[in-house]
Design an enzyme around this catalytic site. Structure first.
Site, PDB file in Angstrom:
ATOM      1  N   LYS A  43       0.813  -1.222   0.000  1.00  0.00           N
ATOM      2  CA  LYS A  43       0.000   0.000   0.000  1.00  0.00           C
ATOM      3  C   LYS A  43       0.843   1.268   0.000  1.00  0.00           C
ATOM      4  O   LYS A  43       0.457   2.265  -0.610  1.00  0.00           O
ATOM      5  CB  LYS A  43      -0.965   0.009   1.180  1.00  0.00           C
ATOM      6  CG  LYS A  43      -0.322   0.153   2.553  1.00  0.00           C
ATOM      7  CD  LYS A  43      -1.363   0.213   3.638  1.00  0.00           C
ATOM      8  CE  LYS A  43      -0.722   0.294   5.011  1.00  0.00           C
ATOM      9  NZ  LYS A  43       0.052   1.530   5.204  1.00  0.00           N
ATOM     10  N   THR A  44       1.997   1.255   0.683  1.00  0.00           N
ATOM     11  CA  THR A  44       2.850   2.448   0.698  1.00  0.00           C
ATOM     12  C   THR A  44       3.352   2.761  -0.704  1.00  0.00           C
ATOM     13  O   THR A  44       3.393   3.924  -1.124  1.00  0.00           O
ATOM     14  CB  THR A  44       4.036   2.262   1.653  1.00  0.00           C
ATOM     15  OG1 THR A  44       3.548   1.974   2.962  1.00  0.00           O
ATOM     16  CG2 THR A  44       4.894   3.517   1.709  1.00  0.00           C
ATOM     17  N   ASP A 230      -3.737   7.384   4.563  1.00  0.00           N
ATOM     18  CA  ASP A 230      -3.209   6.052   4.870  1.00  0.00           C
ATOM     19  C   ASP A 230      -3.816   5.557   6.185  1.00  0.00           C
ATOM     20  O   ASP A 230      -4.250   6.355   7.015  1.00  0.00           O
ATOM     21  CB  ASP A 230      -1.686   6.131   4.976  1.00  0.00           C
ATOM     22  CG  ASP A 230      -1.022   4.767   5.000  1.00  0.00           C
ATOM     23  OD1 ASP A 230      -1.704   3.758   4.727  1.00  0.00           O
ATOM     24  OD2 ASP A 230       0.191   4.703   5.292  1.00  0.00           O
ATOM     25  N   GLU A 231      -3.840   4.235   6.387  1.00  0.00           N
ATOM     26  CA  GLU A 231      -4.340   3.625   7.632  1.00  0.00           C
ATOM     27  C   GLU A 231      -5.727   4.174   7.992  1.00  0.00           C
ATOM     28  O   GLU A 231      -5.997   4.535   9.148  1.00  0.00           O
ATOM     29  CB  GLU A 231      -3.351   3.874   8.786  1.00  0.00           C
ATOM     30  CG  GLU A 231      -1.947   3.381   8.531  1.00  0.00           C
ATOM     31  CD  GLU A 231      -1.806   1.867   8.587  1.00  0.00           C
ATOM     32  OE1 GLU A 231      -2.841   1.178   8.762  1.00  0.00           O
ATOM     33  OE2 GLU A 231      -0.690   1.365   8.441  1.00  0.00           O
ATOM     34  N   GLN A 261      -7.170  -4.819  10.293  1.00  0.00           N
ATOM     35  CA  GLN A 261      -6.092  -4.301  11.136  1.00  0.00           C
ATOM     36  C   GLN A 261      -6.536  -3.090  11.951  1.00  0.00           C
ATOM     37  O   GLN A 261      -5.705  -2.288  12.381  1.00  0.00           O
ATOM     38  CB  GLN A 261      -4.874  -3.945  10.274  1.00  0.00           C
ATOM     39  CG  GLN A 261      -4.259  -5.139   9.560  1.00  0.00           C
ATOM     40  CD  GLN A 261      -2.975  -4.784   8.849  1.00  0.00           C
ATOM     41  OE1 GLN A 261      -1.941  -4.514   9.461  1.00  0.00           O
ATOM     42  NE2 GLN A 261      -3.018  -4.782   7.531  1.00  0.00           N
ATOM     43  N   ARG A 609       3.022  -9.879  10.694  1.00  0.00           N
ATOM     44  CA  ARG A 609       4.300  -9.162  10.740  1.00  0.00           C
ATOM     45  C   ARG A 609       5.433 -10.067  10.278  1.00  0.00           C
ATOM     46  O   ARG A 609       6.508  -9.594   9.927  1.00  0.00           O
ATOM     47  CB  ARG A 609       4.636  -8.695  12.167  1.00  0.00           C
ATOM     48  CG  ARG A 609       3.702  -7.717  12.829  1.00  0.00           C
ATOM     49  CD  ARG A 609       3.343  -6.544  11.972  1.00  0.00           C
ATOM     50  NE  ARG A 609       2.115  -6.824  11.232  1.00  0.00           N
ATOM     51  CZ  ARG A 609       1.701  -6.156  10.155  1.00  0.00           C
ATOM     52  NH1 ARG A 609       2.448  -5.199   9.663  1.00  0.00           N
ATOM     53  NH2 ARG A 609       0.568  -6.459   9.558  1.00  0.00           N
TER      54      ARG A 609
END
Length: 745
Positions: A43-44, A230-231, A261, A609
């Site tokens: 996504k980044t 973002d997020e 998340q 992670r």
């Protein structure tokens, strides 16, 4: 021009390497776009490629683009990628956290709503001290509010939900709520008197500005043609209000997030923002990023199975073209000390196999769990960093110097003046300060102003000591005003003879002096790259630092942190510890289905992670509140497919642990022989689970760990049946029936 053309060619090549959903997200630039981006799905990269695409291919000035991130670390990473992709556009872009963006807006336009341009930013410790001062003024308030921290958190929730003191008073249903609303109003008045904003204000006051001043809202809404968030699953109501105001003119709102998340409801985050986005913006383009570039197939399959137990989510299945990978390993230990030994032994094995320490992380649900792990690490030669413990900027000596800096920049800052007025010791006591504070409050002035005028009517001896402080303060004020941040701090330390003060009063002065020197180094580092090198700019920079920003992935150290702090990071090898009912999911959550779903999302975050090696660890007993309690495996362990594990769960809990050298297997056998086994170790677990659903109030029961007792309360049904028991020995406990090792008598 040649440089820009080179970057254009590079970007064209990079777009060709995107997968189809990623490319769609980059190239769909108009209107509302919702990207459901699974863990490790790139996504980044999508965000940065999209910004470059808007500027490069559509001729949009970077001046008209705004991007929100949730940490300074993420902002720095995004800015770096954008600069590499399109050199020359970086300085015109607004990329940062909601808080840093709010600061920029309020510095420019805050005066329209009574916020002075030189306002101080109160961190959580400053806010807590302000609350303590308010409570101390009234004996009654001390009875109403037992915990200053609880009041501060209550005020924060009010602000995050856009509830003003007046609204809180109108909604109060009892005397306690009425008094809390009154203290909230006093808190706001004190902030204004100190020309200070707390963290929530950095966003909330922007929302207030936009609601009151139409010109200010239109100024920014017209400027920012494209807004990226973002997020997005972590946004709270005031952040959402800020987004809505900024996107109100052009409507080109691009949000990226993952409902699986969403783990910050306790901070006010609303997962509903991402779940309901398509209803709020009816013409939304929905894109799913499901291809994972981080984890093995085994880890992803296990994570997908776990999160599928949640009801409140958008459908999504992570997949990868990568390797199948090894099975997930279970570690079962007798207690937390044994767990720490087992985990560190496994860490050593990976180090021996060539895994870098910086690629290994130990995660836990609560900060307290780090204690046993740290005890083992201190006896080993393994260097480690712990994220979320006492932050550098919270250390006493660092806070002392920063308090001087804050008062020199903003003399109205009462909270920090209280900290420094007697540091180093000058004989100015609590009574003198409280007297000055009351006079200043009555006159609606700062304490510094009162001291400079008539001294506030304090005794002659106290007045003499206060004049000595004012002389020091005046010398500092004159010098600091013209100095860059590092030199200003050096002068403060020299003028106060602060190192001598530490040497004379603290046996650990050497370490404290090193911390002050590190603060000066941080100021030098800031001044080397900042356009504005002033002390005020440095204070603003460090006020916005988050725990995770302290993480140094290049330090070559093992990383310890909570699962909450781990979001957004990745490691080759991950250990998730304490996977037991009551700890994970946490005891505070097990009575609330929505809270359990968030705990499950947190477990999912932890699992994803890991790139290659994932360990799930539990202890058979654990110390809680000074008592040793027996533990049962978390329900989340039973949601992991057994073929994804290195051994069946039932075999592991009956003594089949492959790590026999640590004694885990034999210990579980001992517990089974002594009647202290878990329900899952019962010879006929299925029939046992069915049997325990028939509890009734007044029924006598037998618990394997706590003995006999009487059922006091039965709540829920089926798998969610919860039983409260008063045991014959006098204590009362609540259990989730299907996991509790007890049976009716």
């Amino acid at each position: 021009m040649i440089l820009f053309r080179a970057s254009v060619n590079a970007m064209n090549n990079s777009l060709e390497t995107l997968n189809d959903p990623q490319r769609q997200a980059v190239e769909t630039i108009d209107g509302a776009v919702l990207v459901i981006a699974g863990a490790g799905s790139g996504k980044t990269r999508v965000l940065t490629e999209r910004i470059a695409h808007i500027v490069r291919d559509h001729g949009v000035s970077p001046f008209n683009v705004l991007a929100f991130t949730f940490t300074n670390k993420a902002a720095r990473e995004m800015k770096g990628r954008i600069e590499r992709a399109c050199p020359g556009i970086f300085d015109l872009l607004w990329v940062g956290t909601f808080h840093s963006t709010g600061v920029r807006i309020l510095r420019r336009h805050g005066e329209r709503i009574g916020v002075g341009r030189d306002f101080s930013i109160y961190d959580s410790d400053d806010s807590l001290n302000l609350v303590k001062g308010i409570i101390s003024r009234s004996i009654m308030d001390g009875r109403v509010v037992k915990s200053p921290r609880a009041l501060r958190d209550r005020i924060s929730r009010f602000k995050n939900e856009l509830i003003t003191p007046q609204m809180a008073a109108e909604e109060a249903s009892n005397n306690v709520d009425t008094r809390i609303a009154s203290m909230y109003a006093e808190y706001e008045k004190e902030l204004r008197r100190a020309n200070a904003l707390d963290f929530d204000d950095l966003i909330g006051r922007v929302v207030e500005l936009f609601s009151i001043d139409e010109d200010a809202r239109l100024n920014y809404a017209r400027r920012f043609k494209y807004i990226l968030v973002d997020e997005f699953q972590d946004t709270n109501p005031i952040q959402m209000a800020m987004i809505d105001a900024l996107a109100s003119y052009h409507g080109n709102l691009f949000v990226v997030g993952d409902d699986d998340q969403s783990i910050y409801s306790w901070r006010g985050a609303k997962v509903e923002h991402i779940l309901d986005f398509e209803h709020v913006y009816p013409k939304t383009t929905l894109i799913r990023l499901e291809q994972n570039y981080r984890s093995t197939k085994t880890i992803l399959e296990a994570a997908n199975h776990v999160i599928a137990h949640n009801v409140g989510r958008k459908s999504k299945t992570l997949w990868t073209d990568g390797a199948q990978g090894e099975n997930i390993k279970l570690l079962v230990s007798m207690d937390e000390e044994g767990e720490a030994v087992n985990v560190i032994q496994a860490v050593r094995e990976h180090i021996g196999a060539g895994v870098s320490l910086k690629e290994i992380a130990i995660l836990y649900r609560t900060n307290a769990q780090s204690r046993a792990i740290e005890d083992v690490l201190k006896m080993s030669s393994i260097p480690y960093q712990i994220i979320g413990s006492v932050r550098f900027y919270e250390r006493m000596e660092v806070r002392d110097i920063l308090a001087y800096c804050k008062v020199l920049v903003n003399p109205a800052d009462t909270v920090n003046l209280k900290r420094i007025i007697n540091v180093p010791k000058r004989g100015i006591g609590k009574t003198t300060f409280e007297r000055l504070d009351m006079v200043a409050l009555d006159r609606d002035k700062s304490i510094i102003d009162v001291l400079r005028s008539d001294g506030g009517g304090i005794s002659s001896a106290a007045a003499s000591r206060c004049r000595s402080f004012l002389e020091v303060f005046a010398r500092l004020e004159a010098r600091v005003a013209s100095e860059v941040a590092p030199r200003a701090i050096e002068f403060i330390v020299e003028e106060l003879k602060y190192y001598e003060y530490l040497n004379q009063n603290y046996p650990d002065s050497e370490g404290r002096i090193e911390n002050v020197e590190e603060l000066i180094s941080a100021a030098h580092s800031f001044a080397e790259s900042a356009e504005n090198k002033s002390l005020a700019a440095f204070l603003e920079e460090i006020a916005l630092v988050a725990d995770v920003d302290a993480l140094d992935l290049e330090s070559g150290q093992l990383t310890l942190m909570t699962l909450h702090n781990a979001k957004g990071l990745e490691f080759e090898c991950v250990f998730i510890t304490g996977i037991e009912e009551g700890l994970f999911p946490h005891f505070n959550s097990i009575d609330d289905e929505a809270a359990v779903e968030e705990e499950r999302r947190l477990f999912y975050v932890g699992m994803t992670r890991s790139k290659m090696h994932l360990y799930l660890s539990m202890a058979g007993m654990r110390r809680r509140m000074g008592q040793i309690d027996g533990s049962v495996p978390s329900r989340f362990l039973y949601e992991v497919p057994e073929h994804c594990l290195d051994a069946p769960i039932e075999r592991r809990f009956r003594g089949g642990d492959s790590r026999e050298s640590a004694g885990a297997g034999s210990l579980w056998n001992q517990w089974g022989d002594s009647g202290a086994s878990t329900a899952q170790a019962h010879p006929d677990y299925e029939s046992f689970s069915q049997e325990i659903q028939g509890y009734q109030v007044g029924m006598r029961i037998r618990h394997d760990n706590y003995g006999s007792g009487v059922v006091r309360r039965v709540e829920g049904s089926g798998e969610q049946t919860r039983v409260t028991v008063i045991f014959d020995r006098g204590d009362e406990r609540k259990f989730l029936a299907q996991f509790a090792p007890m049976r009716p008598l």
